[in-house]
Structure formats: C-alpha cells, structure tokens
Motif scaffolding. Structure first.
Motif, short mmCIF file in Angstrom:
data_model
loop_
_atom_site.label_atom_id
_atom_site.label_comp_id
_atom_site.label_asym_id
_atom_site.label_seq_id
_atom_site.Cartn_x
_atom_site.Cartn_y
_atom_site.Cartn_z
N PHE A 54 49.46 2.23 53.23
CA PHE A 54 49.61 3.15 52.10
C PHE A 54 48.56 4.25 52.14
O PHE A 54 48.85 5.42 51.87
CB PHE A 54 49.51 2.37 50.79
CG PHE A 54 49.46 3.25 49.57
CD1 PHE A 54 50.61 3.82 49.05
CD2 PHE A 54 48.24 3.50 48.94
CE1 PHE A 54 50.56 4.63 47.93
CE2 PHE A 54 48.19 4.30 47.82
CZ PHE A 54 49.35 4.88 47.31
N ALA A 55 47.33 3.89 52.48
CA ALA A 55 46.24 4.88 52.49
C ALA A 55 46.48 5.95 53.54
O ALA A 55 46.25 7.13 53.29
CB ALA A 55 44.91 4.17 52.73
N GLY A 56 46.94 5.55 54.73
CA GLY A 56 47.19 6.53 55.77
C GLY A 56 48.30 7.49 55.42
O GLY A 56 48.31 8.64 55.87
N THR A 57 49.24 7.02 54.60
CA THR A 57 50.37 7.87 54.23
C THR A 57 50.05 8.77 53.05
O THR A 57 50.40 9.96 53.06
CB THR A 57 51.59 6.99 53.89
OG1 THR A 57 51.88 6.15 55.00
CG2 THR A 57 52.80 7.85 53.57
N TRP A 58 49.37 8.24 52.04
CA TRP A 58 49.18 8.99 50.80
C TRP A 58 47.72 9.12 50.38
O TRP A 58 47.25 10.23 50.09
CB TRP A 58 49.97 8.33 49.66
CG TRP A 58 51.44 8.28 49.92
CD1 TRP A 58 52.19 7.18 50.23
CD2 TRP A 58 52.35 9.39 49.92
NE1 TRP A 58 53.50 7.52 50.41
CE2 TRP A 58 53.63 8.88 50.23
CE3 TRP A 58 52.20 10.75 49.69
CZ2 TRP A 58 54.75 9.69 50.31
CZ3 TRP A 58 53.32 11.58 49.77
CH2 TRP A 58 54.58 11.04 50.07
#
Length: 451
Positions: free
Chosen positions: A83-87
C-alpha cells in the motif's frame, strides 16, 4: 542588470555551516502541525491497521501476502509496504520534499534566509538533508509500527513465501526489513523529483503534487502491456520487485536493476534541482518558477534519462517482450504447488513427502494457445501433475490463473475438490483454508526459460 548572490562572506561575519542551516531547516519542518501529525500517524496507524485486519474474518487476499495475515505477524508489514509503495510514500514525499522550497516562495522569506546564510549552495544542502531526514523517519515509522502491530496481534510465526516455501520467523523478519530497505531507493527518487518540482514551479501547487503524479503515471504504466525493459527502467519498479526476495531462489536481478535505476533518477533529479536553484535570480521577486522552465530544465532531461535507461536495460539484459512466457509460468506454478502440497500433507497428518518425490510439473495454456503462449491475462489455465511414492497413478489438478503484467499471478483451484477445493485444515495457529485452494506466485520477467 540583475544582482546575484555569491559565496563571498563579509569580513568578520561568521560563516553559517551546513550543520547549523540543517538544524534550522529541520526545526522549521517539525514546527509545521501537518508534519508532526503525519509523523505521529506513520508511527501509530500501521500498527492499528495490521492488528485490526489480522483479527477480521475477511482478509485482503487481493494484496500480496494478504491471505497469510491470520497465520503470521510478518505478513502485515508486507501488506502495508504494498500500500505504501502505491499511495502512501508518493503522497508523503509530495508533502515534505515537494514543499520544502515552495514554502519560502509563498511566505516571501528568501531574502531573509539568504541574508542569514549567505550561500544558496548551503541552503539547498540544508533543505535537502532536512527533508530527507523527515522522509526517513516516516518510512521508519511505517515499517516499525506495522511489524510491531503484526507480531503483537498474530505472533512471530513462519511466513509462507511467494512460491509456497516456508520461511522461518527469523528469516521472514530479515527479509521484511530488507524489502522495506529496498523500497527506500524509489522513495528517494520521488523525493528528488519533489525537490525539482519545488524549485522549478515555486508557489504553484503542481510542484507539491509532482511526486504523487509521477508515481501515479508509473503505476498506470505498470498496468499496461509494456516491454519488460521499459518496466525495469521506471524508477518506481523497486516498489514491486521486492517480492523476488520471498522465493526459494531469490529473484534478485529485477530488484537490483530497479534499485540502481531509482538511485540514478534520485541523483539526476537532485542535481537538476540544485543547478536550477543556484542559477535563480533571487533579486527578482516574480521569479518563483515557471511551467516553461519546468519543461525545459526538468521534464526533458528526465525524459532523456528514461530513454537512456530503457536502452541500457534492454542492451545489458536482452529483455524482450513482456517477459511472461509459457515455460516460466509452468515452472513457477509447479514449484509453488510442490511446496504447498507438502504443507497440505503435514496439516492433514498424511505420510510425509518431499518436493523431489512429487516431481510436480505443469502444462499451461493461455486461451486456446498452447505453444508460444505468453503475456498477462486472466485466461491462463494450468494442469499440474505429480507423483506420490508407491502410487502408480499420476495425480492431476487444474488451476485458473490471473497473471498481471508485472509477473504476479493468483492461482485459483478448479478441481479436484479434495486436492485444491475449498476446505479448512487445522494449523498451529487455528483453522485455515486449504493451502492449495488459492495461492500467489511470481514469474521472474528476466528469468531464463527452460527447454
């Protein structure tokens, strides 16, 4: 005739060091309520999220390692990383690096800062280091908080790898933190792009949004059927390729290429930002950035860098096409099935069997194509065959595969029910779905095909 700021210091005036300027910039950043709030959220919210999701009946099985959040506390940090890498990380770099120079334009404080420090070069270094410090503290909060929340809620249990093999708790912990460390490289690239946008666009809100927009563009590109060389040359690919750490034979080539590309982008974007900042005319109060300068000095050099990295990756790796080929899919499915079959055997208290004894193999087709099948899609179908000791008959099981353009696939069991259907098995942490019912896998885009 325009005046410029030089490095000359008036005789008798004490020189302001980079360390003092850095402390000053760090205090300025930490004095902002939104920065303090974001730091607090990064150190608390992931633990609460992982702990809450791990106790739910329904798990985020559409995310990588989401289906194992009931089994081990080390799955949670990997879900948060996805999730962190995406958003999260693109937005955080936008908030910090994308605003560190533009805030001076909005407040009109450049002249005061230049009089105090008397060196644009030291000002740039101090602001870049201060923003980097904040970003690193945010990343540290995300990984530490999610790890603590997962282990506290579920326990320090072994983790099932991406090809079905079992990682010990200690090995899983090491690879989780290593995966987060690898994600620092694309985070630095986005932060450098944020610095460049903040310098070139001034008080324009586009400078603040630039890292998030670049990350969104890279995510859209990864969803398209692009050649593998183009995927690897994008600075955000290391946000994806860390999953290669969680296979029995680590898929390191895509990860290392992604890290190197990200670091090259970070250095190039930071260098451009520094050059433009040093050439700025601070005596002109209207010179706070322009779209034309951003295009000429920012977008065009980075576009040239992308073309260069695509050429270098294609030339050094020989990567052609999508990288998803029939033989690679077959090998990945067969390996994952063998590991998970052994796990199922242990959970059902059946006689032990090894992967070598199973001799699992897979025959896959894509749509109606058999020989030469390649590319992403949800129309892959694989028939897995295996042998048991002292059993003459060959076992078979059918799987429907959804393969994404980045090589990740989800295998959904399609019979026979007693092998890969849905039923519960007893595990050391409680009842869990049959491990052969659905499982994740990964096709290494640069992997060599076997005959």
């Amino acid at each position: 005739m325009t005046a410029t700021i030089t490095e000359n210091v008036t005789v008798g005036t004490p020189r302001v060091s980079v360390a003092r300027a850095y402390r000053f910039e760090l205090v300025k950043l930490l004095s902002q309520w939104r920065i303090r709030l974001v730091i607090l959220a990064c150190w608390i919210a992931p633990a609460l999220f992982v702990a809450a999701v791990s106790q739910q009946d329904s798990l985020p099985v559409d995310t990588l390692f989401g289906r194992w959040m009931h089994a081990t506390g080390w799955a949670g940090p990997l879900v948060v990383l996805g999730f962190a890498g995406t958003w999260a990380l693109p937005l955080l770099t936008s908030l910090v690096a994308g605003d560190v120079f533009a805030s001076e334009d909005r407040l009109g404080t450049w002249r005061h800062l230049l009089v105090a420090v008397r060196s644009p070069r030291r000002i740039f270094a101090a602001k870049a280091l201060a923003s980097l410090t904040i970003i690193l503290s945010l990343v540290a909060g995300l990984v530490c908080s999610s790890a603590v929340g997962g282990v506290a809620a579920v326990g320090n249990q072994p983790l099932v790898g991406l090809d079905g093999h079992l990682l010990s708790a200690g090995d899983a912990a090491g690879k989780v933190f290593l995966a987060w460390a690898c994600a620092l490289a694309p985070t630095l690239a986005l932060a450098a792009i944020g610095l460049l946008g903040s310098v070139t666009l001034g008080r324009s809100p586009m400078g603040l949004l630039l890292p998030a927009l670049v990350a969104l563009a890279m995510q859209l590109a990864q969803m398209l059927p692009l050649p593998v060389a183009v995927r690897l040359a994008l600075p955000g690919y290391a946000f994806i390729s860390w999953n290669g750490l969680f296979t029995s034979t680590a898929q390191l080539d895509p990860l290392l290429i992604g890290i190197v590309v990200s670091l090259v982008w970070a250095v190039a974007a930071t260098g451009l930002a520094c050059l433009l900042f040093l050439r700025r005319d601070f005596t002109n109060l209207t010179d706070d950035g322009s779209p034309r300068r951003a295009l000429v000095a920012g977008v065009l050099p980075l576009a040239a860098l992308l073309a260069l990295t695509v050429g270098v990756v294609a030339g050094t790796t020989g990567a052609m096409g999508s990288g998803i080929e029939r033989t690679k899919v077959q090998d990945s499915v067969a390996v994952a099935f063998a590991h998970l079959y052994r796990r199922q055997t242990e959970e059902l208290n059946r006689p032990a069997v090894t992967e070598a004894q199973l001799k699992a193999s897979a025959a896959c087709t894509k749509g109606s194509v058999t020989d030469g099948a390649q590319g992403a899609g949800n129309d892959w179908r694989c028939v897995v065959s295996w042998h048991l000791p002292d059993v003459v008959a060959t076992g078979t099981a059918i799987y429907q595969l959804d393969v994404t353009p980045d090589g990740r696939f989800v295998a959904d069991g399609d019979g026979p029910k007693e092998v890969n259907g849905f039923f519960l098995v007893r595990t050391p942490v409680g009842d869990a779905p049959n491990p052969l019912w659905q499982f994740d896998g990964n096709v290494e885009l640069l992997g060599s095909t076997k005959g």
